[in-house]
Design an enzyme around this catalytic site. Structure first.
Site, PDB file in Angstrom:
ATOM      1  N   SER A  10       0.785  -1.231   0.000  1.00 52.93           N
ATOM      2  CA  SER A  10       0.000   0.000   0.000  1.00 52.93           C
ATOM      3  C   SER A  10       0.820   1.285   0.000  1.00 52.93           C
ATOM      4  O   SER A  10       0.278   2.354  -0.263  1.00 52.93           O
ATOM      5  CB  SER A  10      -0.955   0.003   1.199  1.00 52.93           C
ATOM      6  N   HIS A 155       9.844   0.241 -19.654  1.00 52.43           N
ATOM      7  CA  HIS A 155       9.300   0.562 -18.336  1.00 52.43           C
ATOM      8  C   HIS A 155      10.271   1.446 -17.563  1.00 52.43           C
ATOM      9  O   HIS A 155      11.421   1.625 -17.954  1.00 52.43           O
ATOM     10  CB  HIS A 155       9.014  -0.714 -17.529  1.00 52.43           C
ATOM     11  N   LYS A 159      11.610  -1.040 -12.313  1.00 48.55           N
ATOM     12  CA  LYS A 159      11.045  -2.369 -12.571  1.00 48.55           C
ATOM     13  C   LYS A 159      12.138  -3.417 -12.494  1.00 48.55           C
ATOM     14  O   LYS A 159      13.216  -3.253 -13.089  1.00 48.55           O
ATOM     15  CB  LYS A 159      10.359  -2.406 -13.942  1.00 48.55           C
TER      16      LYS A 159
END
Length: 267
Positions: A10, A155, A159
């Site tokens: 989160s 990306h 990543k």
């Protein structure tokens, strides 16, 4: 119906986008926010980054989080996702999985878990990307003779897996349409004197840099023409909205392993 949702990872970029999407959706409720035990965000309100008090504190207590939820959305790393999924099975919580980089063994375990709880798993939750996958199936069947196939993806610098899960899924779709096994025909890098290109191969090229959200192009290169099918993401919001569509799809499912093609009615 209100969908009670827990978000994994989160405090990360995608986790925050998911939290924002859930808070903005009239039919969804954020009930838990998970993060790693060593996260500096533990104990903070999950909406603090928005300047919003949600009453949901970020926690590392997986069972406690899932006890309040009907669904978990997880875009983390394979090891963490597997732990979350095992806990989902124990708690009877449905899952939406956007994590990539799973091993074959982990994929087999996910399929086993889905016999007990409903799971949507896709390397890309974008509605547009999943439409592109259907277009690639059509294109590959029509262009199976005389066209070399290359997949190029880009990306952001953070990543950690390559090629991207989306690029691999594109390769799988194309290979299946051609009657090939991607594991046997994929070429993931070229250097030095490689010799003439084998026309039965599917090539991959990976770019990493800056804050690129996600660009994917499948190139069909023939004699005298090239066909390029491209998808470019400018915001992670598209992944978050696709995830909520997956949650709504799972509302009527007790168990089973589904993809975004099922969610979008294209299976």
């Amino acid at each position: 119906m209100t969908h009670r949702i827990a978000i994994a990872g989160s405090s990360g970029r995608m986790g925050r986008m998911l939290i924002e999407a859930v808070l903005a959706a009239d039919d969804c409720q954020l009930v838990a926010a998970l993060d790693r035990p060593d996260s500096p965000a533990l104990g903070q309100d999950a909406g603090a980054f928005l300047g919003q008090a949600t009453g949901v504190a970020i926690s590392a207590d997986i069972p406690a989080a899932l006890a309040q939820a009907d669904y978990l959305i997880d875009f983390t790393r394979p090891e963490g996702t597997m732990a979350h999924l095992r806990a989902c099975r124990a708690a009877g919580v449905k899952a939406v999985i956007g994590t990539t980089g799973f091993s074959d063994e982990q994929k087999a375990e996910i399929a086993a878990i889905a016999r007990d709880v409903a799971v949507v798993m896709a390397p890309n939750m974008s509605v547009g990307v999943n439409v592109v996958l259907k277009l690639l199936d059509v294109a590959a069947r029509a262009l199976k003779e005389g066209y070399d196939i290359e997949i190029i993806e880009a990306h952001h610098r953070h990543k950690v897996d390559a090629p991207s899960g989306t690029a691999l899924k594109m390769g799988e779709v194309v290979a299946a349409a051609l009657g090939r096994d991607l594991k046997q025909c994929a070429v993931y890098g070229r250097e030095g004197v490689t010799g003439e290109r084998d026309p039965s191969t599917i090539g991959f090229a990976t770019v990493r840099g800056g804050d690129i959200v996600g660009d994917h192009t499948v190139l069909f290169a023939g004699t005298g023409e090239r066909i390029e099918i491209t998808h470019k993401s400018s915001s992670r919001a598209t992944y978050a909205q696709g995830s909520l569509r997956a949650v709504r799809f799972l509302a009527g499912k007790a168990c089973g392993l589904y993809g975004m093609d099922h969610v979008l009615g294209m299976a």
